[in-house]
Design a protein around this motif. Structure first.
Motif, PDB file in Angstrom:
ATOM      1  N   TYR A 106       0.859  -1.314   0.057  1.00  0.00           N
ATOM      2  CA  TYR A 106      -0.075  -0.108   0.059  1.00  0.00           C
ATOM      3  C   TYR A 106       0.777   1.140  -0.110  1.00  0.00           C
ATOM      4  CZ  TYR A 106       0.987   0.629   5.149  1.00  0.00           C
ATOM      5  OH  TYR A 106       1.449   0.996   6.370  1.00  0.00           O
ATOM      6  N   LYS A 183     -13.145  -1.343   0.721  1.00  0.00           N
ATOM      7  CA  LYS A 183     -12.992  -0.002   0.556  1.00  0.00           C
ATOM      8  C   LYS A 183     -12.392   0.566  -0.719  1.00  0.00           C
ATOM      9  CE  LYS A 183     -15.015   2.010   4.422  1.00  0.00           C
ATOM     10  NZ  LYS A 183     -15.962   2.726   4.463  1.00  0.00           N
ATOM     11  N   CYS A 185     -10.173   3.286  -2.452  1.00  0.00           N
ATOM     12  CA  CYS A 185      -9.310   4.096  -1.659  1.00  0.00           C
ATOM     13  C   CYS A 185      -8.531   5.062  -2.803  1.00  0.00           C
ATOM     14  CB  CYS A 185      -8.574   3.585  -0.712  1.00  0.00           C
ATOM     15  SG  CYS A 185      -9.288   2.337   0.454  1.00  0.00           S
ATOM     16  N   GLU A 221      -9.086   9.885   5.855  1.00  0.00           N
ATOM     17  CA  GLU A 221      -9.871   8.556   6.081  1.00  0.00           C
ATOM     18  C   GLU A 221     -10.401   7.907   4.652  1.00  0.00           C
ATOM     19  OE1 GLU A 221     -13.116   9.451   8.628  1.00  0.00           O
ATOM     20  OE2 GLU A 221     -11.758   9.950  10.451  1.00  0.00           O
ATOM     21  N   ASP A 222      -9.798   8.523   3.608  1.00  0.00           N
ATOM     22  CA  ASP A 222      -9.994   7.780   2.477  1.00  0.00           C
ATOM     23  C   ASP A 222      -9.098   7.089   1.657  1.00  0.00           C
ATOM     24  OD1 ASP A 222      -8.545  10.242   1.966  1.00  0.00           O
ATOM     25  OD2 ASP A 222      -9.779  10.916   0.025  1.00  0.00           O
ATOM     26  N   ASP A 224      -5.790   4.123   1.630  1.00  0.00           N
ATOM     27  CA  ASP A 224      -5.754   2.705   1.790  1.00  0.00           C
ATOM     28  C   ASP A 224      -5.207   2.098   3.022  1.00  0.00           C
ATOM     29  OD1 ASP A 224      -3.177   3.588   1.209  1.00  0.00           O
ATOM     30  OD2 ASP A 224      -2.661   2.301  -0.533  1.00  0.00           O
ATOM     31  N   HIS A 226      -5.830   3.903   5.991  1.00  0.00           N
ATOM     32  CA  HIS A 226      -6.860   4.111   6.911  1.00  0.00           C
ATOM     33  C   HIS A 226      -7.961   2.822   6.705  1.00  0.00           C
ATOM     34  CE1 HIS A 226     -10.589   5.460   8.591  1.00  0.00           C
ATOM     35  NE2 HIS A 226      -9.763   6.041   9.486  1.00  0.00           N
ATOM     36  N   ALA A 227      -8.010   2.382   5.482  1.00  0.00           N
ATOM     37  CA  ALA A 227      -8.969   1.230   5.335  1.00  0.00           C
ATOM     38  C   ALA A 227      -8.354   0.122   5.841  1.00  0.00           C
ATOM     39  CB  ALA A 227      -9.006   0.948   4.042  1.00  0.00           C
ATOM     40  N   ASN A 230      -8.399  -0.268   9.804  1.00  0.00           N
ATOM     41  CA  ASN A 230      -9.830  -0.398  10.226  1.00  0.00           C
ATOM     42  C   ASN A 230     -10.334  -1.652   9.753  1.00  0.00           C
ATOM     43  OD1 ASN A 230     -10.685   2.097  11.848  1.00  0.00           O
ATOM     44  ND2 ASN A 230      -9.403   2.712  10.408  1.00  0.00           N
ATOM     45  N   TYR A 232     -10.509  -3.015   6.621  1.00  0.00           N
ATOM     46  CA  TYR A 232     -11.204  -3.149   5.055  1.00  0.00           C
ATOM     47  C   TYR A 232     -10.269  -3.888   4.358  1.00  0.00           C
ATOM     48  CZ  TYR A 232     -15.306  -0.694   6.923  1.00  0.00           C
ATOM     49  OH  TYR A 232     -16.550  -0.374   7.276  1.00  0.00           O
ATOM     50  N   SER A 234      -8.679  -2.917   1.083  1.00  0.00           N
ATOM     51  CA  SER A 234      -8.492  -1.735   0.342  1.00  0.00           C
ATOM     52  C   SER A 234      -8.171  -2.364  -1.404  1.00  0.00           C
ATOM     53  CB  SER A 234      -7.083  -0.781   0.940  1.00  0.00           C
ATOM     54  OG  SER A 234      -6.054  -1.560   0.386  1.00  0.00           O
TER      55      SER A 234
END
Length: 259
Positions: A106, A183, A185, A221-222, A224, A226-227, A230, A232, A234
């Motif tokens: 990422y 998500k 991203c 928060e948009d 990879d 952050h996803a 949390n 998700y 990405s």
């Protein structure tokens, strides 16, 4: 009349014996006919390197029953180039998937990744392409939570296609995180801050061993990052056109006073 199965090229950078590529080819076999071309040894961090100035070897092997597989002495990008030119002989597969990488790709890591560069090369060849990576460097990493997502994402690409000159960068959180879904991203802004450990070899000659720390510079928060943090999966739509289009107008305003 039975519908013809899609032809899928599977590549990676961890080497043809890596557990990640076995999981990926198994999932691709459920939706298409698979051909595997992968490096004969680990090629992590090779980026978009190609082999010039020395011969490339491409040998067919029987590693897994019923799978057409080839090991290549070159880089992940070499694998894709040889597959297109020598195995498929110019006929393009319907999909190119790379991975599953042992370790995330990422943020800025996309530039260094052999996994992603193989997928980028697929996109350069106008093949819909996806790179898959997992947040686990272990040789015995557990990919079980990735399987249904890999299959679903690949099927969506086969069904819908991708815009020209784009590909998907897919990253999975560690198995310890309960997956909450997917998500879409953007790539997070980050940087590696390298350190070089100075050492001496047995002949008293100096050499360096590179280490480094990854620093996330992006609180968005948009992204990879952050996803993944949390829980998700990405997906970052990625392109290989590196033109900074937004700066063209500014540069055209400069006065190049060349005598």
């Amino acid at each position: 009349m039975a519908k013809k199965k899609p032809l899928i090229l599977v590549v990676n950078d961890d080497g043809i014996t890596a557990p990640g590529i076995k999981v990926l080819l198994e999932e691709m076999q459920k939706i298409g006919d698979v051909v595997v071309v992968a490096p004969d040894s680990p090629q992590s961090g090779m980026g978009h390197a190609i082999t010039i100035g020395k011969p490339l070897r491409l040998d067919k092997i029987d590693l897994y029953e019923g799978v057409e597989m080839y090991k290549c002495s070159g880089t992940p990008v070499d694998c894709v180039k040889l597959a297109v030119n020598k195995i498929f002989k110019g006929k393009k597969p319907d999909l190119c998937v790379s991975g599953i990488n042992h370790g995330l790709n990422y943020s800025i890591n996309v530039l260094y990744s052999g996994t992603m560069s193989a997928a980028v090369e697929g996109a350069i060849e106008d093949i819909p392409s996806i790179g898959f990576s997992l947040d686990d460097f272990s040789h015995h990493a557990d990919f079980s939570h990735c399987r249904p997502y890999i299959r679903a994402i690949a099927q969506q690409v086969l069904d819908n296609g991708l815009q020209k000159a784009t590909l998907l960068n897919v990253n999975f959180p560690h198995i310890s995180k309960e997956l909450k879904g997917i998500k879409i991203c953007r790539q997070a802004t980050a940087k590696w801050f390298e350190e070089f450990d100075e050492r001496l070899d047995p002949y008293n000659r100096e050499y360096f061993w590179m280490t480094g720390k990854f620093q996330l510079l992006d609180k968005g928060e948009d992204t990879d990052a952050h996803a993944l943090s949390n829980g998700y999966v990405s997906i970052v739509p990625t392109q290989f056109d590196m033109t900074a289009h937004h700066t063209i107008t500014e540069l055209n305003s400069w006065s190049f006073d060349i005598k």
